[in-house]
Enzyme design. Structure first.
Site, PDB file in Angstrom:
ATOM      1  N   CYS A   4       0.816  -1.232   0.000  1.00  0.00           N
ATOM      2  CA  CYS A   4       0.000   0.000   0.000  1.00  0.00           C
ATOM      3  C   CYS A   4       0.843   1.273   0.000  1.00  0.00           C
ATOM      4  CB  CYS A   4      -0.957   0.011   1.193  1.00  0.00           C
ATOM      5  SG  CYS A   4      -0.158   0.349   2.785  1.00  0.00           S
ATOM      6  N   ASP A  62      -0.362 -13.902  32.197  1.00  0.00           N
ATOM      7  CA  ASP A  62       0.066 -14.800  31.126  1.00  0.00           C
ATOM      8  C   ASP A  62       1.589 -14.683  30.970  1.00  0.00           C
ATOM      9  OD1 ASP A  62       0.694 -15.973  28.692  1.00  0.00           O
ATOM     10  OD2 ASP A  62      -1.024 -15.145  27.636  1.00  0.00           O
TER      11      ASP A  62
END
EC number: 6.3.5.13
Length: 412
Positions: A220, A338
């Site tokens: 892009c 986590d």
């Protein structure tokens, strides 16, 4: 809202007083600085308090995954050349902590505020900042932080059309994507050591091309903007092409990058790079980070590293082998529960160092080190690790709450 000349409303004054009282009680009970609980109480009493406290300040917001506490401190030192500064120097960077910090000063000209990435858009709305510094975005607290692309999108939408001057790192594609919605951006070439969160284009999802220090999307055309400020070795290059030496007591390339962004921010307020960089030399440690402390007849250097990008930078700071290294990892709510991020850290960089592992999640870390073929010893606590370590200064690397535990233990 009250005009600039008006003092705080009676309700706002009550909120500030109540917040300070609660904070003092929290401190007296030994429960930390009290800034967060004090701020929460104050905001309950007056939800508009943050906006009221910010209305007479030139506000500078600093947000990033890594380096925001240090950069906030460096900017605050630099801007003291131009007037009194209030800042959340202890790193309480959500609305309650920020409200507490601003309530603590009535005569400041500048408010230099570290903001948690997830709260940046809301705090910017409340405080009408003159300048916003965006340093980097990388994976952190995987259980509760949005994926980095979503955070960048949140920044992009929240800062669209902002009147603030945005000082942004041209080397981080996610930061560039986020800042590109702002009409007034100063680009800084501050570098990006950790690239694993920026291989896909934030604009179209295409694969990012990264030749040398440049980057662009082959699909892009989204690409690195041309910076007007840059870190070059031990110097800051300003927009006029002048090189200013960086003299810091803080170690490492990452802090030179932080100083470069800080000099760009200071210049927005008329503080020249030479003055800004000279003032930054005063900073020896930031909330205990980089401090060398004496503990059990040994010198320990305390280093904070809370995500893969931070660990990578920290490994580049430590003394060479065979310097002993103590690693401490927790997974409490403030760290993120986590620990899968441990697998994103390249622990082979510790080869040759005697390694000692402590903390709530020492066994998670032990498994990771085992796979990385590192020699290590699991210890019950800091005292045992220090007693077991061979002679010489010890590097101690810890994530967020583990770092606070260490500071309490060594009396720092």
């Amino acid at each position: 809202m009250a005009g600039n000349s008006d003092p705080l409303t009676p309700r706002a004054k009550l909120a500030v007083t109540a917040g300070k009282a609660v904070a003092a009680a929290s401190r007296a009970a030994g429960r930390g600085s009290g800034s967060v609980i004090g701020g929460r109480v104050a905001l309950k009493l007056d939800p508009d308090l943050l906006a009221r406290l910010a209305q007479n300040l030139d506000v500078i917001l600093v947000s990033a995954t890594n380096g925001k506490t240090t950069t906030t401190r460096l900017i605050a030192e630099a801007l003291r050349a131009a007037g009194p500064v209030v800042s959340n120097a202890l790193g309480a960077n959500m609305p309650a902590g920020i409200t507490s910090a601003l309530a603590g000063s009535s005569d400041a000209k500048f408010g230099v505020i570290e903001v948690d990435e997830k709260y940046l858009a809301g705090v910017a709305r409340d405080t009408d900042p003159k300048c916003i510094a965006l340093l980097n975005l990388s994976r952190d607290q995987l259980d509760r932080a949005a994926e980095t692309r979503m955070l960048a999108e949140n920044w992009r939408e929240g800062l669209a059309g902002t009147k603030a001057v945005v000082v942004a790192n041209a080397d981080d594609p996610l930061v560039v994507w986020a800042a590109s919605s702002s009409p007034n951006v100063i680009w800084v070439a501050a570098g990006q050591m950790w690239k694993d969160d920026a291989w896909s284009c934030p604009s179209c999802g295409g694969v990012m091309q990264r030749p040398g220090d440049d980057w662009f999307c082959g699909e892009c055309g989204f690409r690195r903007p041309t910076p007007s400020w840059a870190l070059s070795g031990d110097h800051v290059l300003d927009p006029h092409g002048s090189a200013w030496p960086i003299h810091l007591q803080l170690p490492g390339r990452a802090n030179k990058a932080n100083a470069t962004s800080s000099a760009a921010v200071a210049a927005v307020f008329g503080v020249p790079p030479q003055v800004a960089l000279e003032r930054m030399y005063q900073v020896q440690a930031v909330a205990g980070r980089y401090d060398v402390v004496q503990f059990m007849q040994r010198d320990l250097r305390l280093l904070l590293a809370k995500n893969p990008a931070g660990w990578l930078e920290t490994f580049s700071l430590i003394d060479p082998p065979p310097t002993p290294v103590i690693l401490s990892v927790n997974a409490r709510s403030a760290d993120g529960t986590d620990t899968s991020w441990l697998w994103d850290v390249d622990y082979t960089r510790l080869t040759g160092h005697p390694i000692f592992v402590i903390g709530d999640r020492k066994l998670d870390l032990a498994v990771r080190l085992e796979v990385a073929n590192q020699h290590f010893q699991v210890c019950d606590n800091l005292d045992q690790a220090v007693q077991t370590a061979p002679p010489g200064r010890i590097e101690v690397i810890a994530n967020y709450t583990a770092f606070q535990d260490l500071r309490r233990r060594v009396g720092n």
